[in-house]
Design an enzyme around this catalytic site. Structure first.
Site, PDB file in Angstrom:
ATOM      1  N   LEU A  12       0.850  -1.194   0.000  1.00 22.31           N
ATOM      2  CA  LEU A  12       0.000   0.000   0.000  1.00 22.31           C
ATOM      3  C   LEU A  12       0.885   1.243   0.000  1.00 22.31           C
ATOM      4  O   LEU A  12       1.593   1.510   0.965  1.00 22.31           O
ATOM      5  CB  LEU A  12      -0.920   0.015   1.222  1.00 22.31           C
ATOM      6  CG  LEU A  12      -2.148  -0.902   1.189  1.00 22.31           C
ATOM      7  CD1 LEU A  12      -2.945  -0.763   2.489  1.00 22.31           C
ATOM      8  CD2 LEU A  12      -3.044  -0.582  -0.005  1.00 22.31           C
ATOM      9  N   SER A  13       0.830   2.001  -1.078  1.00 23.54           N
ATOM     10  CA  SER A  13       1.687   3.180  -1.217  1.00 23.54           C
ATOM     11  C   SER A  13       1.007   4.463  -0.784  1.00 23.54           C
ATOM     12  O   SER A  13       1.661   5.498  -0.639  1.00 23.54           O
ATOM     13  CB  SER A  13       2.112   3.322  -2.672  1.00 23.54           C
ATOM     14  OG  SER A  13       0.981   3.603  -3.487  1.00 23.54           O
ATOM     15  N   GLY A  14      -0.318   4.411  -0.605  1.00 25.36           N
ATOM     16  CA  GLY A  14      -1.089   5.621  -0.366  1.00 25.36           C
ATOM     17  C   GLY A  14      -1.792   6.103  -1.618  1.00 25.36           C
ATOM     18  O   GLY A  14      -2.637   6.997  -1.558  1.00 25.36           O
ATOM     19  N   ASP A  17      -4.084   3.267  -7.047  1.00 21.36           N
ATOM     20  CA  ASP A  17      -3.910   1.962  -7.672  1.00 21.36           C
ATOM     21  C   ASP A  17      -3.728   0.849  -6.644  1.00 21.36           C
ATOM     22  O   ASP A  17      -4.395  -0.188  -6.710  1.00 21.36           O
ATOM     23  CB  ASP A  17      -2.716   1.993  -8.632  1.00 21.36           C
ATOM     24  CG  ASP A  17      -2.959   2.898  -9.824  1.00 21.36           C
ATOM     25  OD1 ASP A  17      -4.134   3.092 -10.188  1.00 21.36           O
ATOM     26  OD2 ASP A  17      -1.981   3.416 -10.389  1.00 21.36           O
ATOM     27  N   SER A  18      -2.831   1.042  -5.684  1.00 15.17           N
ATOM     28  CA  SER A  18      -2.621  -0.003  -4.683  1.00 15.17           C
ATOM     29  C   SER A  18      -3.843  -0.163  -3.794  1.00 15.17           C
ATOM     30  O   SER A  18      -4.142  -1.267  -3.321  1.00 15.17           O
ATOM     31  CB  SER A  18      -1.375   0.292  -3.842  1.00 15.17           C
ATOM     32  OG  SER A  18      -1.514   1.493  -3.100  1.00 15.17           O
ATOM     33  N   MET A  37       5.900   0.437   2.393  1.00 15.74           N
ATOM     34  CA  MET A  37       7.351   0.377   2.260  1.00 15.74           C
ATOM     35  C   MET A  37       7.925   1.785   2.198  1.00 15.74           C
ATOM     36  O   MET A  37       7.545   2.572   1.329  1.00 15.74           O
ATOM     37  CB  MET A  37       7.741  -0.378   0.983  1.00 15.74           C
ATOM     38  CG  MET A  37       7.447  -1.846   1.010  1.00 15.74           C
ATOM     39  SD  MET A  37       7.817  -2.629  -0.595  1.00 15.74           S
ATOM     40  CE  MET A  37       6.281  -2.300  -1.476  1.00 15.74           C
ATOM     41  N   CYS A 102      14.453  -0.756  -8.730  1.00 18.47           N
ATOM     42  CA  CYS A 102      13.667  -0.840  -7.503  1.00 18.47           C
ATOM     43  C   CYS A 102      12.746  -2.054  -7.538  1.00 18.47           C
ATOM     44  O   CYS A 102      12.620  -2.784  -6.553  1.00 18.47           O
ATOM     45  CB  CYS A 102      12.866   0.445  -7.312  1.00 18.47           C
ATOM     46  SG  CYS A 102      11.835   0.451  -5.823  1.00 18.47           S
ATOM     47  N   CYS A 200      11.220   7.813  -8.290  1.00 17.14           N
ATOM     48  CA  CYS A 200      10.711   7.517  -6.957  1.00 17.14           C
ATOM     49  C   CYS A 200      11.405   8.289  -5.845  1.00 17.14           C
ATOM     50  O   CYS A 200      10.748   8.762  -4.923  1.00 17.14           O
ATOM     51  CB  CYS A 200      10.792   6.013  -6.691  1.00 17.14           C
ATOM     52  SG  CYS A 200      12.303   5.236  -7.286  1.00 17.14           S
TER      53      CYS A 200
END
Length: 383
Positions: A12-14, A17-18, A37, A102, A200
């Site tokens: 979960l990136s915030g 999409d995630s 992460m 990455c 990123c």
């Protein structure tokens, strides 16, 4: 076929999409755990989308979905396995792709191992627009996402093949518009959050200003194709083939053309940056590219195989012919010359919708033999 319930850790990136990836897995009956992460230690307050904002958005999504969320800090691994390599490439005058590194070293290695070791997960999932399937040898295959404008298989070409069996891409069969609509319909708290852009670890910041913290400026001449100096650059590391913006040069009063200038190459011996006028100048066209040892995600195609290739994200797939070279390297000859094929970037090969893998471009062979042999970014070697 519907997959039996599994324990799946979602990155979960915030972002939207995630969040929708997690939503779909929850609705499919899986036991879902969110994992945020942190891959970069913030060193200033200039980022428009700080890690704190990302964490807050990820936590809000997890609470909305009723799933647990944990945090993990991979910043040290990222710096060692991605950022330091990027610096090394830039200092050598090449243009790296940190996102591919990455995915290979962090998201589908460290993240996958962490999920298995800490949560006994059956699989991990991300919000990438890509799909998985089976190759002709029965092993896992990486496939394009169905939305050509969002397909992210290019960035996944370096992922370890053995990891694909334990990876889920819930968005691979969707368009971005569908995902946004689903987020809104499900009242996800971040449904209207803008997509992230930029590298990123840099985000929205100016690339040159950021990288000058780590790479000392080394000014030199900006030269035209006939060797005239028309400006000064701040260091070869801060420019890439085909670049137009940020050159600090305007029109040339001694030329008839008012066409914009583009970076055409670098001469490391003279610390010179070569520029040409015109988006499609012959010096910017490559007939073929050679790579470092190629990372295959499928059975190795035969010599002379007809395939399609991309040398950058979102490029229209280009037809050509594969040749194998010593040490696992490949040469790909394009049917039509390609603009700004850049050493340090990746050549990614496709057989229809299947991504066959990728390799770092070490040489771009110019279609125009008049290009100076000294240019570091291209080679006049016959291929």
């Amino acid at each position: 076929m519907t997959e039996s319930p599994k324990r799946i850790v979602v990155g979960l990136s915030g972002g939207v999409d995630s969040a929708v990836a997690a939503l779909r897995l929850v609705r499919a009956g899986h036991e879902v755990i969110g994992l945020f992460m942190k891959n970069w230690e913030d060193d200033d307050t200039l980022t428009q989308c700080s890690a704190e904002d990302d964490i807050a958005a990820a936590v809000a999504v997890a609470e909305h979905l009723g799933i647990p969320i944990r945090r993990v800090n991979f910043a040290a691994h990222y710096r060692r396995e991605v950022f330091e390599h990027a610096l090394q490439e830039l200092r050598a005058g090449r243009t790296p792709n940190p996102d591919i590194l990455c995915n290979r070293h962090v998201k589908f290695d460290r993240f996958l191992r962490h999920a298995r070791e800490q949560f006994e997960a059956d699989a991990v999932a991300t919000g990438h627009y890509a799909r998985t399937g089976r190759a002709g040898d029965g092993e896992p295959a990486l496939l394009r996402g169905i939305d050509p404008s969002k397909d992210q298989s290019y960035f996944l070409a370096g992922v370890p093949r053995q990891a694909l069996d334990a990876v889920r891409f819930p968005l691979g069969d969707s368009t971005k518009e569908t995902v946004r609509a689903e987020a809104r319909s499900a009242a996800l708290p971040n449904f209207d959050r803008p997509d992230s852009t930029g590298i990123c670890f840099i985000g929205e910041r100016d690339f040159t200003q950021f990288m000058q913290r780590y790479i000392d400026p080394h000014p030199g001449p900006i030269l035209t194709e006939d060797g005239r100096e028309i400006g000064r650059h701040c260091g070869l590391a801060f420019y890439t083939l085909g670049q137009r913006r940020g050159l600090g040069i305007g029109g040339d009063r001694n030329r008839d053309s008012s066409a914009p200038w583009y970076v055409a190459g670098k001469d490391a011996r003279r610390n010179a940056l070569f520029v040409v006028q015109g988006h499609d100048h012959p010096w910017l066209q490559s007939a073929a590219v050679s790579t470092e040892p190629f990372h295959w995600l499928a059975p190795v195609p035969a010599e002379g195989a007809r395939l399609h290739a991309q040398v950058r994200y979102r490029q229209e797939p280009q037809a050509g012919q594969l040749s194998h070279a010593e040490g696992g390297r490949v040469v790909f000859r394009f049917d039509e010359p390609q603009r700004a094929a850049t050493p340090g970037q990746h050549l990614v090969l496709y057989d229809r919708e299947q991504c066959l893998g990728g390799g770092v471009i070490d040489t771009a062979h110019p279609a125009d033999r008049s290009a100076p042999p000294a240019l570091q970014t291209q080679s006049t070697e016959v291929v």
